[in-house]
Design an enzyme around this catalytic site. Structure first.
Site, short mmCIF file in Angstrom:
data_model
loop_
_atom_site.label_atom_id
_atom_site.label_comp_id
_atom_site.label_asym_id
_atom_site.label_seq_id
_atom_site.Cartn_x
_atom_site.Cartn_y
_atom_site.Cartn_z
N PRO A 10 0.70 -1.13 -0.06
CA PRO A 10 -0.22 -0.01 0.08
C PRO A 10 0.84 1.38 0.06
O PRO A 10 1.90 1.35 0.58
CB PRO A 10 -0.89 -0.17 1.40
CG PRO A 10 -0.27 -1.31 2.03
CD PRO A 10 0.50 -2.22 1.05
N ASN A 11 0.33 2.22 -0.69
CA ASN A 11 0.85 3.59 -0.91
C ASN A 11 2.14 3.72 -1.59
O ASN A 11 2.71 4.86 -1.80
CB ASN A 11 0.91 4.18 0.56
CG ASN A 11 -0.25 4.24 1.08
OD1 ASN A 11 -1.36 4.92 0.50
ND2 ASN A 11 -0.30 3.98 2.20
N ARG A 18 4.88 11.12 -2.43
CA ARG A 18 4.55 10.78 -1.26
C ARG A 18 5.91 10.92 -0.14
O ARG A 18 6.61 10.32 -0.39
CB ARG A 18 4.06 9.11 -0.94
CG ARG A 18 4.04 8.88 0.47
CD ARG A 18 3.85 7.16 0.44
NE ARG A 18 3.71 6.69 1.80
CZ ARG A 18 3.84 5.43 2.05
NH1 ARG A 18 4.60 4.63 1.37
NH2 ARG A 18 3.79 5.19 3.31
N TYR A 23 10.98 8.98 1.39
CA TYR A 23 10.77 7.92 0.65
C TYR A 23 11.73 8.23 -0.73
O TYR A 23 11.97 7.46 -1.67
CB TYR A 23 9.51 7.46 0.14
CG TYR A 23 8.91 6.73 1.49
CD1 TYR A 23 9.27 5.86 2.15
CD2 TYR A 23 7.80 7.27 1.98
CE1 TYR A 23 8.72 5.36 3.20
CE2 TYR A 23 7.19 6.89 3.30
CZ TYR A 23 7.72 5.90 3.88
OH TYR A 23 7.22 5.51 5.04
N ASN A 73 8.11 -5.15 -0.79
CA ASN A 73 8.16 -4.17 0.06
C ASN A 73 6.72 -4.25 0.35
O ASN A 73 5.93 -3.65 -0.14
CB ASN A 73 8.34 -2.90 -0.44
CG ASN A 73 8.44 -1.69 0.38
OD1 ASN A 73 7.82 -1.87 1.48
ND2 ASN A 73 8.98 -0.67 0.18
N ALA A 76 3.13 -0.54 4.85
CA ALA A 76 2.68 -0.83 6.57
C ALA A 76 2.09 -2.05 6.96
O ALA A 76 2.39 -2.43 7.85
CB ALA A 76 1.61 0.28 6.54
N GLU A 97 12.59 -9.28 1.99
CA GLU A 97 11.95 -7.97 2.51
C GLU A 97 12.71 -6.65 2.18
O GLU A 97 13.87 -6.64 2.76
CB GLU A 97 11.56 -8.16 3.89
CG GLU A 97 10.58 -6.87 4.10
CD GLU A 97 10.32 -7.04 5.66
OE1 GLU A 97 9.79 -8.25 6.14
OE2 GLU A 97 10.68 -6.04 6.43
N HIS A 99 12.75 -2.45 2.10
CA HIS A 99 12.31 -0.95 2.50
C HIS A 99 13.27 -0.14 2.12
O HIS A 99 14.48 -0.04 2.34
CB HIS A 99 12.27 -0.91 4.08
CG HIS A 99 11.20 -1.95 4.62
ND1 HIS A 99 9.82 -1.84 4.44
CD2 HIS A 99 11.54 -3.11 5.37
CE1 HIS A 99 9.52 -2.86 5.00
NE2 HIS A 99 10.23 -3.64 5.44
N ARG A 106 12.89 4.59 13.01
CA ARG A 106 11.63 5.60 12.69
C ARG A 106 10.70 5.29 14.06
O ARG A 106 11.50 4.71 15.01
CB ARG A 106 10.89 5.02 11.38
CG ARG A 106 11.87 5.65 10.27
CD ARG A 106 11.05 5.44 8.94
NE ARG A 106 10.15 6.21 8.84
CZ ARG A 106 9.12 6.17 7.80
NH1 ARG A 106 9.29 5.15 7.00
NH2 ARG A 106 7.98 6.77 7.86
C1 DQA Z 1 8.04 1.29 3.87
C2 DQA Z 1 8.34 1.47 5.43
C3 DQA Z 1 6.75 1.20 5.91
O1 DQA Z 1 6.99 1.49 7.51
C4 DQA Z 1 5.74 2.19 5.43
O2 DQA Z 1 4.71 1.92 5.93
C5 DQA Z 1 5.94 1.94 3.82
C6 DQA Z 1 7.21 2.28 3.55
C7 DQA Z 1 9.75 1.48 3.35
O3 DQA Z 1 9.97 1.26 2.16
O4 DQA Z 1 10.39 2.31 3.79
O5 DQA Z 1 4.79 2.29 3.43
O6 DQA Z 1 7.77 -0.11 3.72
#
Ligand code: DQA
Length: 146
Positions: A10-11, A18, A23, A73, A76, A97, A99, A106
């Protein structure tokens, strides 16, 4: 050709727009292009997928259970999706995984991944480069395993 899945949660479709201070300014499309190219150079094909919905991510993973590897990735969902965790554990596809941000520096709720324990490893904090590192980690894993 060995197929690797690249899944974004998501997102992450909003990358570039964003919270760029966290990011970065690179879009998801650019990341997918970079990783596809790097994979192709090493003889691997990449299938990309992004969804804002937990169920759709799980459906995609189940439908592509014959892939050789997974870079994910989970956004959240990293921090609370037992459903995605169970899916990855059940598929038995080696997963990395990734990020963009360094989740351990964080907010407290981000400092725990429920997905990482069912992955071969986790890469966090290198911006869009995390994805290329994830690809290399997976390819290195294939090489050592074979
Ligand atoms: C993320 C870190 C997550 O905590 C966050 O919710 C994201 C992006 C990252 O790539 O740093 O959506 O996965």
């Amino acid at each position: 050709m060995t197929e690797i899945l690249l899944v974004n949660g998501p997102n992450l479709n909003l990358l570039g727009v964003r919270e760029p201070e966290i990011y970065g300014s690179v879009t998801l499309e650019d990341i997918e292009k970079q990783v596809t190219l790097a994979a192709a150079k090493q003889g691997f094909s990449l299938k990309t997928f992004q969804s804002n919905s937990e169920g759709k991510i799980i459906d995609f993973l189940q439908e592509n259970a014959d892939a050789e590897g997974l870079i994910i990735n989970p956004g959240a969902y990293t921090h609370y999706s037992y459903a995605i965790r169970d899916c990855i554990a059940g598929l038995r596809i080696p997963a990395v995984e990734v990020h963009l941000s360094q989740i351990y520096s964080r907010e407290e709720f981000r400092q725990r991944s429920v997905i990482a324990p069912v992955c071969i490893g986790q890469i966090s904090g290198f911006g869009d480069f995390s994805y290329l590192l994830g690809l290399q980690a997976l390819i290195d894993y294939f090489t050592r395993r074979n």
